[in-house]
Design a protein around this motif. Structure first.
Motif, PDB file in Angstrom:
ATOM      1  N   UNK A 170      -9.075   9.117  -2.834  1.00 31.60           N
ATOM      2  CA  UNK A 170      -8.271  10.095  -2.084  1.00 31.60           C
ATOM      3  C   UNK A 170      -7.995   9.606  -0.665  1.00 31.60           C
ATOM      4  N   UNK A 171      -8.984   8.984  -0.042  1.00 32.10           N
ATOM      5  CA  UNK A 171      -8.791   8.443   1.309  1.00 32.10           C
ATOM      6  C   UNK A 171      -7.742   7.338   1.307  1.00 32.10           C
ATOM      7  N   UNK A 172      -7.788   6.466   0.309  1.00 35.68           N
ATOM      8  CA  UNK A 172      -6.797   5.391   0.199  1.00 35.68           C
ATOM      9  C   UNK A 172      -5.408   5.990  -0.023  1.00 35.68           C
ATOM     10  N   UNK A 173      -5.328   7.064  -0.792  1.00 30.38           N
ATOM     11  CA  UNK A 173      -4.054   7.758  -0.982  1.00 30.38           C
ATOM     12  C   UNK A 173      -3.520   8.263   0.353  1.00 30.38           C
ATOM     13  N   UNK A 174      -4.387   8.846   1.166  1.00 29.89           N
ATOM     14  CA  UNK A 174      -3.971   9.355   2.478  1.00 29.89           C
ATOM     15  C   UNK A 174      -3.523   8.223   3.411  1.00 29.89           C
ATOM     16  N   UNK A 175      -4.043   7.017   3.179  1.00 32.22           N
ATOM     17  CA  UNK A 175      -3.611   5.852   3.960  1.00 32.22           C
ATOM     18  C   UNK A 175      -2.266   5.322   3.475  1.00 32.22           C
ATOM     19  N   UNK A 176      -1.738   5.935   2.415  1.00 36.67           N
ATOM     20  CA  UNK A 176      -0.427   5.607   1.847  1.00 36.67           C
ATOM     21  C   UNK A 176      -0.416   4.247   1.131  1.00 36.67           C
ATOM     22  N   UNK A 185      -8.436   1.020  -4.038  1.00 37.42           N
ATOM     23  CA  UNK A 185      -9.726   1.604  -3.647  1.00 37.42           C
ATOM     24  C   UNK A 185     -10.869   0.801  -4.260  1.00 37.42           C
ATOM     25  N   UNK A 186     -10.732   0.446  -5.527  1.00 38.05           N
ATOM     26  CA  UNK A 186     -11.760  -0.370  -6.191  1.00 38.05           C
ATOM     27  C   UNK A 186     -11.868  -1.746  -5.557  1.00 38.05           C
ATOM     28  N   UNK A 187     -10.742  -2.359  -5.257  1.00 34.21           N
ATOM     29  CA  UNK A 187     -10.763  -3.688  -4.627  1.00 34.21           C
ATOM     30  C   UNK A 187     -11.486  -3.638  -3.289  1.00 34.21           C
ATOM     31  N   UNK A 188     -11.161  -2.648  -2.473  1.00 33.87           N
ATOM     32  CA  UNK A 188     -11.790  -2.536  -1.153  1.00 33.87           C
ATOM     33  C   UNK A 188     -13.288  -2.272  -1.269  1.00 33.87           C
ATOM     34  N   UNK A 235      -7.488  -4.742   6.921  1.00 40.18           N
ATOM     35  CA  UNK A 235      -6.744  -3.594   6.406  1.00 40.18           C
ATOM     36  C   UNK A 235      -7.222  -2.313   7.096  1.00 40.18           C
ATOM     37  N   UNK A 236      -8.517  -2.186   7.315  1.00 39.90           N
ATOM     38  CA  UNK A 236      -9.036  -1.004   8.014  1.00 39.90           C
ATOM     39  C   UNK A 236      -8.485  -0.919   9.435  1.00 39.90           C
ATOM     40  N   UNK A 238      -1.360  -5.968   0.415  1.00 45.68           N
ATOM     41  CA  UNK A 238      -1.936  -4.622   0.531  1.00 45.68           C
ATOM     42  C   UNK A 238      -1.106  -3.749   1.461  1.00 45.68           C
ATOM     43  N   UNK A 239      -0.784  -4.275   2.626  1.00 43.68           N
ATOM     44  CA  UNK A 239      -0.040  -3.477   3.599  1.00 43.68           C
ATOM     45  C   UNK A 239       1.401  -3.221   3.171  1.00 43.68           C
ATOM     46  N   UNK A 240       1.980  -4.150   2.424  1.00 36.98           N
ATOM     47  CA  UNK A 240       3.352  -3.941   1.941  1.00 36.98           C
ATOM     48  C   UNK A 240       3.439  -2.888   0.835  1.00 36.98           C
ATOM     49  N   UNK A 241       2.307  -2.571   0.212  1.00 37.46           N
ATOM     50  CA  UNK A 241       2.311  -1.541  -0.828  1.00 37.46           C
ATOM     51  C   UNK A 241       2.279  -0.137  -0.245  1.00 37.46           C
ATOM     52  N   UNK A 242       2.127  -0.033   1.061  1.00 29.01           N
ATOM     53  CA  UNK A 242       2.042   1.297   1.679  1.00 29.01           C
ATOM     54  C   UNK A 242       3.352   2.055   1.541  1.00 29.01           C
ATOM     55  N   UNK A 243       3.215   3.317   1.206  1.00 30.40           N
ATOM     56  CA  UNK A 243       4.352   4.219   1.154  1.00 30.40           C
ATOM     57  C   UNK A 243       4.846   4.414   2.581  1.00 30.40           C
ATOM     58  N   UNK A 244       6.146   4.496   2.779  1.00 30.06           N
ATOM     59  CA  UNK A 244       6.660   4.701   4.142  1.00 30.06           C
ATOM     60  C   UNK A 244       6.120   5.987   4.763  1.00 30.06           C
ATOM     61  N   UNK A 245       5.995   5.965   6.070  1.00 30.79           N
ATOM     62  CA  UNK A 245       5.557   7.152   6.810  1.00 30.79           C
ATOM     63  C   UNK A 245       6.565   8.276   6.579  1.00 30.79           C
ATOM     64  N   UNK A 246       6.088   9.480   6.221  1.00 31.91           N
ATOM     65  CA  UNK A 246       7.042  10.569   6.008  1.00 31.91           C
ATOM     66  C   UNK A 246       7.795  10.897   7.300  1.00 31.91           C
ATOM     67  N   UNK A 247       9.068  11.188   7.133  1.00 29.20           N
ATOM     68  CA  UNK A 247       9.903  11.558   8.278  1.00 29.20           C
ATOM     69  C   UNK A 247       9.567  12.986   8.689  1.00 29.20           C
ATOM     70  N   UNK A 248       9.412  13.181   9.973  1.00 26.41           N
ATOM     71  CA  UNK A 248       9.227  14.548  10.454  1.00 26.41           C
ATOM     72  C   UNK A 248      10.587  15.120  10.796  1.00 26.41           C
TER      73      UNK A 248
END
Length: 172
Positions: A39-45, A53-56, A86-87, A155-165
């Motif tokens: 869940x924490x990794x999900x929140x990190x996008x 999460x398993x790899x980390x 990554x952290x 790893x960092x390229x797999x991040x979902x884009x920051x949601x637009x406010x």
């Protein structure tokens, strides 16, 4: 004395990092366990969250154990360094340097330790030495650095884009 110094460094840093991994894997010492960590990794996008999460968690736990033992030390150092970078990139960098504010101070100390051990080797009191495991230098450091950069980048390229406010227009 150098060999003893390397042994102390490897054991303290290695077991500390393995403990961080055990918190994630098993929920030990107040850790989140794999469900909470995913869940924490999900929140990190970072996506897909579960494999990353398993790899980390395994990089920290396994890398820490290998480092403490002085076994396959360059591989352990790369695994731990990747987790720390990554952290820093996903959590700590925006918070500044000092750990009291959630910054990257601790992660940087761990990274410096991994760089130092990658350059010096595990030392005389290690399983690498006992089992006569010798990695060719400087080739190992160069290949490990390239693999580290590639892994962190992926790893960092797999991040979902920051949601637009959404900004709401004010009525005048």
């Amino acid at each position: 004395m150098t060999a003893l110094g390397l042994l102390i460094l490897r054991i303290v840093v290695g077991l500390t990092i393995a403990g961080h991994g055990a918190q994630k894997l098993f929920g030990w010492w107040g850790g989140p366990g794999m469900n909470g960590w995913t869940q924490a990794v999900t929140k990190l996008r970072i996506r897909p969250a579960q494999p990353w999460a398993w790899i980390a968690a395994l990089a920290e736990f396994g890398g820490g154990i290998l480092l403490a033992l002085g076994l396959l030390t360059p591989l352990a150092a790369v695994a731990i360094a990747g987790s720390m970078i990554v952290a820093i990139a996903t959590v700590h960098l925006p918070r500044g340097f000092w750990v009291t504010k959630g910054g990257y101070e601790y992660n940087l100390v761990v990274l410096a330790s991994m760089a130092a051990l990658s350059l010096t080797g595990a030392g005389t009191y290690s399983l690498d030495q006992l089992l006569r495991i010798h990695f060719p230098q400087p080739l190992t450091v160069i290949v490990a650095a390239i693999a580290l950069l590639a892994g962190v980048t992926v790893t960092l390229l797999t991040r979902r884009p920051q949601p637009q406010t959404k900004s709401r227009a004010q009525a005048t």
